[in-house]
Every structure is written in structure tokens, then in C-alpha cells.
Motif scaffolding. Structure first.
Motif, PDB file in Angstrom:
ATOM      1  N   GLY A   1       0.816  -1.203   0.000  1.00  0.00           N
ATOM      2  CA  GLY A   1       0.000   0.000   0.000  1.00  0.00           C
ATOM      3  C   GLY A   1       0.849   1.252   0.000  1.00  0.00           C
ATOM      4  O   GLY A   1       1.911   1.304   0.602  1.00  0.00           O
ATOM      5  N   SER A   2       0.359   2.254  -0.731  1.00  0.00           N
ATOM      6  CA  SER A   2       1.043   3.539  -0.767  1.00  0.00           C
ATOM      7  C   SER A   2       0.223   4.541   0.024  1.00  0.00           C
ATOM      8  O   SER A   2      -1.002   4.628  -0.150  1.00  0.00           O
ATOM      9  CB  SER A   2       1.168   4.010  -2.215  1.00  0.00           C
ATOM     10  N   GLN A   3       0.904   5.281   0.892  1.00  0.00           N
ATOM     11  CA  GLN A   3       0.192   6.333   1.630  1.00  0.00           C
ATOM     12  C   GLN A   3       0.018   7.567   0.753  1.00  0.00           C
ATOM     13  O   GLN A   3      -0.665   8.509   1.132  1.00  0.00           O
ATOM     14  CB  GLN A   3       0.963   6.698   2.907  1.00  0.00           C
ATOM     15  N   HIS A   4       0.648   7.550  -0.403  1.00  0.00           N
ATOM     16  CA  HIS A   4       0.566   8.686  -1.318  1.00  0.00           C
ATOM     17  C   HIS A   4      -0.530   8.491  -2.376  1.00  0.00           C
ATOM     18  O   HIS A   4      -1.289   9.423  -2.660  1.00  0.00           O
ATOM     19  CB  HIS A   4       1.921   8.881  -2.007  1.00  0.00           C
ATOM     20  N   LEU A   5      -0.634   7.290  -2.913  1.00  0.00           N
ATOM     21  CA  LEU A   5      -1.620   7.067  -3.980  1.00  0.00           C
ATOM     22  C   LEU A   5      -3.033   7.095  -3.397  1.00  0.00           C
ATOM     23  O   LEU A   5      -3.249   6.654  -2.263  1.00  0.00           O
ATOM     24  CB  LEU A   5      -1.389   5.705  -4.641  1.00  0.00           C
ATOM     25  N   PRO A   6      -4.012   7.584  -4.187  1.00  0.00           N
ATOM     26  CA  PRO A   6      -5.396   7.525  -3.707  1.00  0.00           C
ATOM     27  C   PRO A   6      -5.842   6.074  -3.547  1.00  0.00           C
ATOM     28  O   PRO A   6      -5.285   5.178  -4.184  1.00  0.00           O
ATOM     29  CB  PRO A   6      -6.190   8.229  -4.807  1.00  0.00           C
ATOM     30  N   MET A   7      -6.849   5.847  -2.705  1.00  0.00           N
ATOM     31  CA  MET A   7      -7.314   4.474  -2.472  1.00  0.00           C
ATOM     32  C   MET A   7      -7.744   3.803  -3.772  1.00  0.00           C
ATOM     33  O   MET A   7      -7.563   2.605  -3.949  1.00  0.00           O
ATOM     34  CB  MET A   7      -8.475   4.465  -1.462  1.00  0.00           C
ATOM     35  N   SER A   8      -8.287   4.593  -4.694  1.00  0.00           N
ATOM     36  CA  SER A   8      -8.759   4.002  -5.952  1.00  0.00           C
ATOM     37  C   SER A   8      -7.596   3.516  -6.814  1.00  0.00           C
ATOM     38  O   SER A   8      -7.794   2.805  -7.788  1.00  0.00           O
ATOM     39  CB  SER A   8      -9.573   5.035  -6.726  1.00  0.00           C
ATOM     40  N   GLU A   9      -6.370   3.912  -6.465  1.00  0.00           N
ATOM     41  CA  GLU A   9      -5.225   3.512  -7.298  1.00  0.00           C
ATOM     42  C   GLU A   9      -4.243   2.612  -6.548  1.00  0.00           C
ATOM     43  O   GLU A   9      -3.087   2.481  -6.936  1.00  0.00           O
ATOM     44  CB  GLU A   9      -4.500   4.759  -7.823  1.00  0.00           C
ATOM     45  N   GLN A  10      -4.689   1.987  -5.468  1.00  0.00           N
ATOM     46  CA  GLN A  10      -3.765   1.135  -4.711  1.00  0.00           C
ATOM     47  C   GLN A  10      -3.266  -0.051  -5.549  1.00  0.00           C
ATOM     48  O   GLN A  10      -2.166  -0.544  -5.334  1.00  0.00           O
ATOM     49  CB  GLN A  10      -4.424   0.630  -3.424  1.00  0.00           C
ATOM     50  N   SER A  11      -4.064  -0.463  -6.518  1.00  0.00           N
ATOM     51  CA  SER A  11      -3.596  -1.594  -7.343  1.00  0.00           C
ATOM     52  C   SER A  11      -2.482  -1.155  -8.305  1.00  0.00           C
ATOM     53  O   SER A  11      -1.894  -1.990  -8.985  1.00  0.00           O
ATOM     54  CB  SER A  11      -4.757  -2.222  -8.112  1.00  0.00           C
ATOM     55  N   HIS A  12      -2.186   0.147  -8.354  1.00  0.00           N
ATOM     56  CA  HIS A  12      -1.064   0.624  -9.179  1.00  0.00           C
ATOM     57  C   HIS A  12       0.250   0.611  -8.401  1.00  0.00           C
ATOM     58  O   HIS A  12       1.292   0.938  -8.941  1.00  0.00           O
ATOM     59  CB  HIS A  12      -1.293   2.073  -9.635  1.00  0.00           C
ATOM     60  N   PHE A  13       0.133   0.310  -7.092  1.00  0.00           N
ATOM     61  CA  PHE A  13       1.270   0.519  -6.206  1.00  0.00           C
ATOM     62  C   PHE A  13       2.579  -0.107  -6.697  1.00  0.00           C
ATOM     63  O   PHE A  13       3.604   0.578  -6.816  1.00  0.00           O
ATOM     64  CB  PHE A  13       0.926   0.014  -4.791  1.00  0.00           C
ATOM     65  N   ALA A  14       2.548  -1.411  -7.013  1.00  0.00           N
ATOM     66  CA  ALA A  14       3.804  -2.104  -7.374  1.00  0.00           C
ATOM     67  C   ALA A  14       4.435  -1.449  -8.604  1.00  0.00           C
ATOM     68  O   ALA A  14       5.661  -1.326  -8.704  1.00  0.00           O
ATOM     69  CB  ALA A  14       3.534  -3.577  -7.633  1.00  0.00           C
ATOM     70  N   ILE A  15       3.591  -1.017  -9.533  1.00  0.00           N
ATOM     71  CA  ILE A  15       4.099  -0.410 -10.764  1.00  0.00           C
ATOM     72  C   ILE A  15       4.623   1.000 -10.503  1.00  0.00           C
ATOM     73  O   ILE A  15       5.723   1.371 -10.927  1.00  0.00           O
ATOM     74  CB  ILE A  15       2.988  -0.401 -11.838  1.00  0.00           C
ATOM     75  N   GLU A  16       3.841   1.785  -9.762  1.00  0.00           N
ATOM     76  CA  GLU A  16       4.253   3.176  -9.505  1.00  0.00           C
ATOM     77  C   GLU A  16       5.520   3.229  -8.656  1.00  0.00           C
ATOM     78  O   GLU A  16       6.353   4.112  -8.830  1.00  0.00           O
ATOM     79  CB  GLU A  16       3.114   3.959  -8.822  1.00  0.00           C
ATOM     80  N   TRP A  17       5.662   2.278  -7.744  1.00  0.00           N
ATOM     81  CA  TRP A  17       6.869   2.252  -6.899  1.00  0.00           C
ATOM     82  C   TRP A  17       8.106   2.097  -7.794  1.00  0.00           C
ATOM     83  O   TRP A  17       9.106   2.786  -7.618  1.00  0.00           O
ATOM     84  CB  TRP A  17       6.777   1.090  -5.892  1.00  0.00           C
ATOM     85  N   HIS A  18       8.008   1.211  -8.787  1.00  0.00           N
ATOM     86  CA  HIS A  18       9.173   0.994  -9.660  1.00  0.00           C
ATOM     87  C   HIS A  18       9.366   2.119 -10.664  1.00  0.00           C
ATOM     88  O   HIS A  18      10.501   2.398 -11.058  1.00  0.00           O
ATOM     89  CB  HIS A  18       9.100  -0.396 -10.313  1.00  0.00           C
ATOM     90  N   LYS A  19       8.262   2.781 -11.029  1.00  0.00           N
ATOM     91  CA  LYS A  19       8.435   3.985 -11.865  1.00  0.00           C
ATOM     92  C   LYS A  19       9.203   5.021 -11.065  1.00  0.00           C
ATOM     93  O   LYS A  19      10.080   5.713 -11.574  1.00  0.00           O
ATOM     94  CB  LYS A  19       7.066   4.562 -12.258  1.00  0.00           C
ATOM     95  N   GLY A  20       8.848   5.138  -9.771  1.00  0.00           N
ATOM     96  CA  GLY A  20       9.538   6.079  -8.880  1.00  0.00           C
ATOM     97  C   GLY A  20      11.017   5.736  -8.787  1.00  0.00           C
ATOM     98  O   GLY A  20      11.887   6.607  -8.893  1.00  0.00           O
ATOM     99  N   LEU A  21      11.305   4.458  -8.617  1.00  0.00           N
ATOM    100  CA  LEU A  21      12.708   4.021  -8.510  1.00  0.00           C
ATOM    101  C   LEU A  21      13.474   4.384  -9.783  1.00  0.00           C
ATOM    102  O   LEU A  21      14.597   4.881  -9.735  1.00  0.00           O
ATOM    103  CB  LEU A  21      12.747   2.501  -8.279  1.00  0.00           C
ATOM    104  N   GLU A  22      12.846   4.146 -10.921  1.00  0.00           N
ATOM    105  CA  GLU A  22      13.536   4.432 -12.181  1.00  0.00           C
ATOM    106  C   GLU A  22      13.789   5.933 -12.341  1.00  0.00           C
ATOM    107  O   GLU A  22      14.865   6.343 -12.783  1.00  0.00           O
ATOM    108  CB  GLU A  22      12.732   3.891 -13.360  1.00  0.00           C
ATOM    109  N   LYS A  23      12.803   6.747 -11.938  1.00  0.00           N
ATOM    110  CA  LYS A  23      12.996   8.208 -12.010  1.00  0.00           C
ATOM    111  C   LYS A  23      14.190   8.624 -11.154  1.00  0.00           C
ATOM    112  O   LYS A  23      15.008   9.456 -11.553  1.00  0.00           O
ATOM    113  CB  LYS A  23      11.737   8.930 -11.494  1.00  0.00           C
ATOM    114  N   ILE A  24      14.268   8.032  -9.952  1.00  0.00           N
ATOM    115  CA  ILE A  24      15.375   8.356  -9.039  1.00  0.00           C
ATOM    116  C   ILE A  24      16.708   8.011  -9.706  1.00  0.00           C
ATOM    117  O   ILE A  24      17.644   8.813  -9.732  1.00  0.00           O
ATOM    118  CB  ILE A  24      15.204   7.563  -7.719  1.00  0.00           C
TER     119      ILE A  24
END
Ligand code: GLA
Length: 739
Positions: free
Chosen positions: A474-497
Motif C-alpha cells: 500500500g502507498s500512503q501517497h496514492l489515492p485508495m482508488s489507485e492502490q492496485s497501481h502501487f507495485a508499478i508506480e513504486w518501480h516507476k519512482g525508482l527508475e525516475k530516481i
């Protein structure tokens, strides 16, 4: 229909020349061809993947060899087969039907990119399939892109990067599996009816238990240097799924992409979803041939600084663990420099003010020097390294925090955590993962590296670790409606970093470590120079792990350290020579407290480091030929690296079993020039008398058809005898010996 063109030669003769059909899309590298059939208004068809097709073959192909098999099957229409893409439209329609709109080719300096664009027959969704064929290496990267042209969102429930059908025959799969301390094990199996899935759901580290790369041997049980092989590597840092479905048809169906489990993706109106690339290669020269293609492509286009020799380093972890202190670090630096090393890396334990890192339960997140341990700071350590004439590096784990940290005190909302659930912690009972979906957290992680590099301009190297999985989805940043995006968004974040850090600091050397070999993938490596192959430094087990890892990753990136004995992980006692000979097959380093070595051991290490410097260009830039697999359990393992010009080679021979009256094969070499002559020199020698082959010259032909008969053990004084044996032979082309 076949279109015939007539070509007039002189006045008399008329030859029918068949044109390559306009619908045939040819995607070629120097020695490989992928062919597709993309007729506007119809679905994509797969035609061929393998050895490069000539124009003659291509001309005949579409008409005579077509198998009417989908090029990228999508869900909902035309039968029950497994699919690559599944979309639930906004009105609930769960089917997709994509028709070819057009094909475009764009060249850049190093490759040619073919894009096939499709439109759904009823809904405003575009699919693009990209194929990037490299001009100088046999690699085609392919990925998909889904564009929602409508105003309302659609839900993606399946989104494979790539699909490849492989014709049935006697097809075998080679893949890597393992666990912490046992990474890179080779699994070899015949493909049989049903679904085989290789997957990862760790969330952070994706290569402990399995790998997002596979090889298919098309001619039966895999051979290292013969037979047709297709290799595939998903270039991704996160959860993945590689599926091979062997169904009722003539084909094995291979799908590779992000793992879709618990990751349904809502694509907003106007949004684009881009999948990570799958790198495909074909070789007619067995598994090693496919490995050479991966290594060449990796060194040339993927790996950071793939064209630069790596330094020989001493890493402090197994030597002093978290007990870092200035005098001991200075002593270690002096010792590695004296032995010929070029870099010292201070591992975990150097940081934390309010929550000093004395154990693994505190400090992550607070990247300030622990002044109690290092009163003169890192500046003083870098000064010492400078004076001694070596470079300095340090360890960080920037995507993590401990609940015992000032960071967590200040920003409990920055960590990964499911709403309304208890916090689940990892290592030390207090470790948590930072929420990289949050741009503020991304800035913070970039800031850690930025501050360290700015503060310590002499810093040469960073070991970047990641020691926890996602346990709290779970992401405390993503809206509840987008929690299923968590695994993908986390890695997008990592790649941006990673991108931001690399853009700002292109020169720094970065090692990818994740509890050992947890992040050995081609998604992460473009930002990193190398990886820590495993926390297990036991030489015997390393032979197996390095063997498997070498299927897809080159020696230049494979950190391989000589460590203490008994080994910290297996408690096995092995001789220093054996440990050195195994470590010298990768990017050599040392992982122990040198002051615990005897004078004789130091002298040996100095020789080993000097020997490694001689062969470093061949090991780090050469071509691998694996000869005898440890997984064959023949009591031996052997491989070699050969330079591009075939004028230099290094041959490794390690005994993996020890029984009385065993009989070992003579191992024919590979990759040499049969017409060249090579002088043999043994490196890291310990025997009282030289090998019989020492200084002798042999033809490449003899070495490859017969090989060298080597003694099974070492000729050493009786108090030095033990059950291990290994050889490293350096082969150099010599002139003037021609028959
Ligand atoms: C992980 C790494 C090790 C070492 C420790 C430090 O386990 O894989 O090499 O850096 O962390 O805590």
C-alpha cells in the motif's frame, strides 16, 4: 497474392523476381531476423524468429511458410488461447480486437526501431508494438504501449511486454532460480504440456528466487556451444511474470512482462501505459552463444560504463561488519593498496546520529556520519585513501528506513504501508520501505545521494543496497482508488530516481546490491556498473552461482570477492588459491580483514591481484565460452574468456567434487582460432614444479579438439595438501610457431 516483377537481363532472358511482400515486416540485426505479417485492417501475425533470413527467403516466406499465428494475442475474440493483453473497457466490455493501422521505421545511430500501430475495432484504444533492432549486436528489444484515446478510463488486467511463439520440437527451457545465498542456480527442463510460469512478487528485489530471463534450446537438451538458442530478458526492476504455455497447437507460447497479479491498472482518458522492454536474441552457437550476445549488448548499450575496466576493491563487510572505526579502516586501506588493490569500500555501519547504526535495527534514513565511530568524518577517510593512492567508496540503502530513525520520526507518512493495517517491519524488526510512489520521497532519495556526493567530492563508488521486500502492500501517497497501481508506480519512482542520479553524476561507480544478488536485472543495470552476485562468498558454491548468472550477465558486472575461511555463510574451509581462482572469473575483489591473513597469504593475494590485472581486459571485455557445467556433476567445472581478436584467452578449471580414484575428462576449449598458436602460462601458481604445459605452445585446433591434460591435484608440500584444486591458464597468441 504473390506479386511478380520482371527483371530484364540483356535482351534475351527474363527472370521472375518476387518482391518481399509489402506486409512482411522484417526486423533484423547482423545475424538474426524477426519477421511479422502486418496487413492493414487485419490482426498481426508472427512469421519467423531465428537465424537471419536472406532476401530470397524473405520473399518466399509469407506465401509458403506462414503459420497463421497471432503476433500479439489479445483477450476476448477468436478462441481460448492464452493472451498478452486484456482490457476492460469503460462500459464493461472485456474484449479487445486490434487491427493494424500502419508500420513505421525510425533509425537512430545504433538501431532501427519498427513501430506497428493498431486501433481497436470498436473502442478508442491504440496499441503500439515497438521493436528495436541493434545494428551491431544480435538483440531486438520489444515492448508495447497502450493509449487510451477516450475520455473515460479503461482497466488493463493483462499487459505483457512481448509475446513470442516457439515451434514445438524438442524445446528445452533454461532459467535461473535460488534464494538468498544461493542465487543464480540453473534449472534445465524440457517444455511439456501445460503452463510454466516464472514469476516474482517481492516488490523490491526481483532476482533472489527466480530471474526475468530465460533461454530456449530448440534442438533438445541444452548444449553450451552448439545448437539453436533463443534468449529473452525482461528489462525490469519489479514484479514480473514469464509464462510459457504449451497448448494443443504447434507452438509453445512465451509471454513476458510485469506481473499483473493485484496490479490491475486504470488507464485514464488520454493516458499511455508503456511496458518495459524484453530483449530477444538468437544464437546458433548454444547457450554460451546467446550469453555472448547478452554480454555484448549489455556492455555496449546497457551497463553503466560497460567499456571501462573495473577496479580491484576491498569491501569492509565480512571483515569488520558494522564495527567501522577510523584506525581499522585506515589499516584496511593500506593493506589493500599494498596488495595491489585500487579501491576501498566502507560497508554498513558508518551513519546515524540520534539513532546510530550499531545493529541492523537503527539508523537507515539518517545518512549523517556517526561521529562516535568516525570523529574525523568521511573527509578524513578519503584523505587517507588519497594519500595511499586508492579510491574510496561507501554503502547506502537509500530506499529504506528504520522506525528507529529521525526520518521516520519526522515522516511516518513516507513509508510503504497499507491503510488501516498494522505496520509490518523487516530486518532488525524495524526496517521499512520508503514509498517511492511519492514524488517528495523520490526527491529525498535523490537528495541522499546528491548530498553525499556533493559533500565528499572524492567519493568514487557507492554500494547501493536494498534489504527488504514489500510486506505491506500500500502507498500512503496514492489515492485508495489507485492502490492496485502501487507495485508499478513504486518501480516507476525508482527508475525516475536512478535516472536523475545518473544524469547528474554520470561518472560515479554504482554497485547494485539487494541482500546479495536480489537486483541482478537489465532494468536496473543501465544505471549501475555492477552487482553483488550473492552474500554467499563461498568459492565452491560461487562456481554454481556465477555459472548461472553468466547466462545473462557479463563478468565485468559480476562482483566476486575472495573472503575468509571458514566461509562466513557455509563454514566451509577452502584454500586461498581456490577462492582466488573462482573470484578471478568475475570482477575481482576482496571481502575480509586483511590483517587476519598470514604473510604468505598476503604474498599470494598480491600475486593473484597482479595476475588478474594481466587478464582483466580478457575477463571483463572478452567472450565467454562455458565448457563443462558444474550442474553436470562431472567433478569439474570449466569456462573460458576469449578476446575479440582471439589472440588472448583465459581458461578456468575448478574441481567441484573430491573422491579417491575419480576420473576427469580432458576439457576441449572453445572460441579460439584453430589456425593460431597459443602459449600457455599458469597464473596464481602454487605448485612446487611448473605444469608440464607451462610455456608450451599449442594450436587453437588442438586446444579445441582435444584440450590440455592437467593434473588432478597440486604438487605442493605435504602440509599444504587439501582436497581442492583449480587452475587458471593464460593463453597468448604467439607467432613463429607455424608449421
Ligand atoms: C546486505 C548486503 C551485504 C552487506 C549488508 C550490510 O546483506 O548484501 O553485502 O552490505 O547488507 O548490512
Amino acid at each position: 497474392m504473390k506479386r511478380l516483377y520482371y527483371y530484364f537481363i540483356g535482351m534475351m532472358c527474363v527472370l521472375p523476381i518476387q518482391r518481399i511482400s509489402a506486409e512482411t515486416v522484417e526486423i533484423s540485426t547482423p545475424n538474426n531476423t524477426l519477421a511479422l505479417f502486418a496487413k492493414p485492417g487485419t490482426s498481426l501475425e508472427f512469421l519467423y524468429y531465428g537465424e537471419k533470413l536472406s532476401d530470397t527467403d524473405l520473399r518466399s516466406f509469407a506465401d509458403s511458410q506462414r503459420a497463421w499465428i497471432a503476433g500479439y494475442p489479445v483477450f476476448g475474440m477468436y478462441g481460448p488461447q492464452e493472451t498478452a493483453l486484456s482490457i476492460i473497457q469503460n462500459d464493461g466490455n472485456a474484449t479487445a480486437e486490434f487491427k493494424v493501422q500502419g508500420v513505421e521505421k525510425n533509425d537512430d545511430d545504433i538501431s532501427s526501431i519498427t513501430t506497428i500501430t493498431f486501433e481497436d475495432s470498436a473502442y478508442p484504444v491504440t496499441l503500439k508494438l515497438h521493436y528495436r533492432a541493434y545494428n551491431e549486436v544480435d538483440m531486438i528489444e520489444t515492448w508495447s504501449e497502450i493509449v487510451n484515446n477516450g475520455k473515460k478510463p479503461v482497466t488493463l488486467t493483462q499487459y505483457a511486454s512481448a509475446y513470442l511463439p516457439i515451434h514445438k520440437g524438442n524445446v528445452w527451457l533454461s532459467s535461473l532460480y535460488g534464494a538468498w545465498g544461493n542465487e543464480g542456480q540453473v534449472e534445465t527442463e524440457a517444455l511439456t504440456f501445460g503452463m510454466k510460469e516464472i514469476k516474482n512478487k517481492d516488490g523490491v528485489r526481483n532476482t533472489h528466487f527466480s530471474h526475468p530471463e530465460v533461454m530456449f534450446s530448440l534442438d533438445g537438451k541444452p548444449c553450451e556451444n552448439t545448437g539453436r538458442v533463443i534468449g529473452a530478458a525482461l528489462c525490469y526492476t519489479g514484479n514480473y511474470s514469464l509464462r510459457i504455455d504449451t497448448d494443443f497447437s504447434d507452438y509453445h507460447h512465451f509471454f513476458a512482462g510485469i506481473n499483473e497479479d493485484n496490479s490491475a491498472y486504470t488507464l485514464k482518458g488520454g493516458g499511455t501505459f508503456t511496458t518495459p522492454p524484453v530483449a530477444l536474441t538468437y544464437s546458433g552457437e548454444g547457450l554460451s552463444g546467446a550469453s555472448r550476445n547478452f554480454h555484448k549488448w549489455g556492455r555496449k548499450y546497457k551497463l553503466a560504463h560497460g567499456d571501462t575496466e573495473r577496479k580491484i576493491l576491498l569491501n569492509s563487510w565480512e571483515g569488520i561488519h558494522m564495527d567501522v572505526n577510523e584506525p581499522e579502516l585506515a589499516q584496511m586501506m593500506q593493506d589493500i593498496a599494498d596488495m595491489g588493490g585500487e579501491l576501498f569500500v566502507m560497508d554498513d555501519g558508518w551513519f546515524g546520529e540520534k539513532y546510530p547504526r550499531k545493529r541492523d535495527d537503527a539508523g537507515l534514513g539518517d545518512w549523517v556520519v556517526d561521529k562516535e565511530k568516525l570523529p574525523n568524518g568521511i573527509e578524513s577517510l578519503i584523505e587517507t585513501a588519497d594519500k595511499i593512492g586508492i579510491k574510496f567508496g561507501l554503502w547506502i540503502e537509500p530506499e529504506m528506513a528504520n522506525t528507529n530513525s529521525e526520518l521516520y520520526d519526522k515522516h511516518p507518512d513516507w513509508i510503504v504501508k497499507a491503510a488501516n493495517r498494522q505496520l509490518v517491519t523487516g530486518r532488525g524488526g524495524t526496517q521499512v520501505v520508503l514509498d517511492l510512489c511519492n514524488p517528495k520521497v523520490q526527491d529525498y532519495v535523490v537528495g541522499i545521494v546528491d548530498n553525499i556526493i556533493t559533500k565528499y567530492p572524492g567519493l568514487d563508488y557507492i554500494k547501493w543496497d536494498a534489504n527488504m521486500n514489500i510486506s505491506n502492500y500500500g502507498s500512503q501517497h496514492l489515492p485508495m482508488s489507485e492502490q492496485s497501481h502501487f507495485a508499478i508506480e513504486w518501480h516507476k519512482g525508482l527508475e525516475k530516481i536512478c535516472k536523475r542520479i545518473r544524469e547528474k553524476y554520470p561518472e560515479i561507480t554504482l554497485q547494485s546490491c539487494a541482500s546479495g544478488g536480489g537486483r541482478v536485472n537489465w532494468g536496473f543495470m543501465p544505471y549501475f556498473d555492477e552487482f553483488w552476485t550473492s552474500d554467499n562468498t563461498d568459492a565452491l558454491q560461487r562456481i554454481y552461482m556465477q555459472w548461472g548468472t553468466s547466462y545473462f550477465f557479463p563478468a565485468i558486472a559480476m562482483a566476486s570477492h575472495i573472503s575468509a575461511t571458514p566461509n562466513h555463510q557455509t563454514l566451509r574451509t577452502t584454500p586461498l588459491k581456490f577462492r582466488a581462482d573462482v573470484a578471478m572469473a568475475g570482477r575481482l575483489g576482496i571481502e575480509m580483514q586483511p590483517k587476519d591473513m598470514t604473510a604468505e597469504e598476503r604474498e599470494f593475494c598480491s600475486r593473484a591481484l597482479a595476475d588478474y590485472k594481466k587478464i582483466r581486459p580478457v575477463v571483463q571485455f572478452g567472450n565467454i565460452y562455458r565448457l563443462l557445467s558444474p550442474f553436470e556433476h562431472k567433478g569439474l567445472a570449466s569456462l573460458m574468456y576469449v578476446s575479440d581478436e582471439k589472440e588472448k584467452a583465459v581458461f578456468y578449471w575448478w574441481r567441484t567434487e573430491h573422491f579417491v580414484n575419480e576420473h576427469f575428462p580432458i576439457i576441449p576449449m572453445a572460441g579460439l582460432d584453430p589456425n593460431k598458436n597459443y602459449k600457455v602460462t599458469e597464473l596464481t601458481r602454487i605448485d612446487n614444479v611448473p605444469l608440464r604445459v607451462e610455456g608450451k605452445v599449442f594450436s587453437g585446433k588442438y586446444l579445441m579438439t582435444h584440450g590440455l591434460d592437467l593434473p588432478y591435484g597440486h604438487n605442493v608440500d605435504s602440509d599444504k595438501r587439501n582436497s581442492y584444486a583449480s587452475r587458471v591458464l593464460y593463453l597468448e597468441q604467439v607467432d613463429g610457431y607455424n608449421d
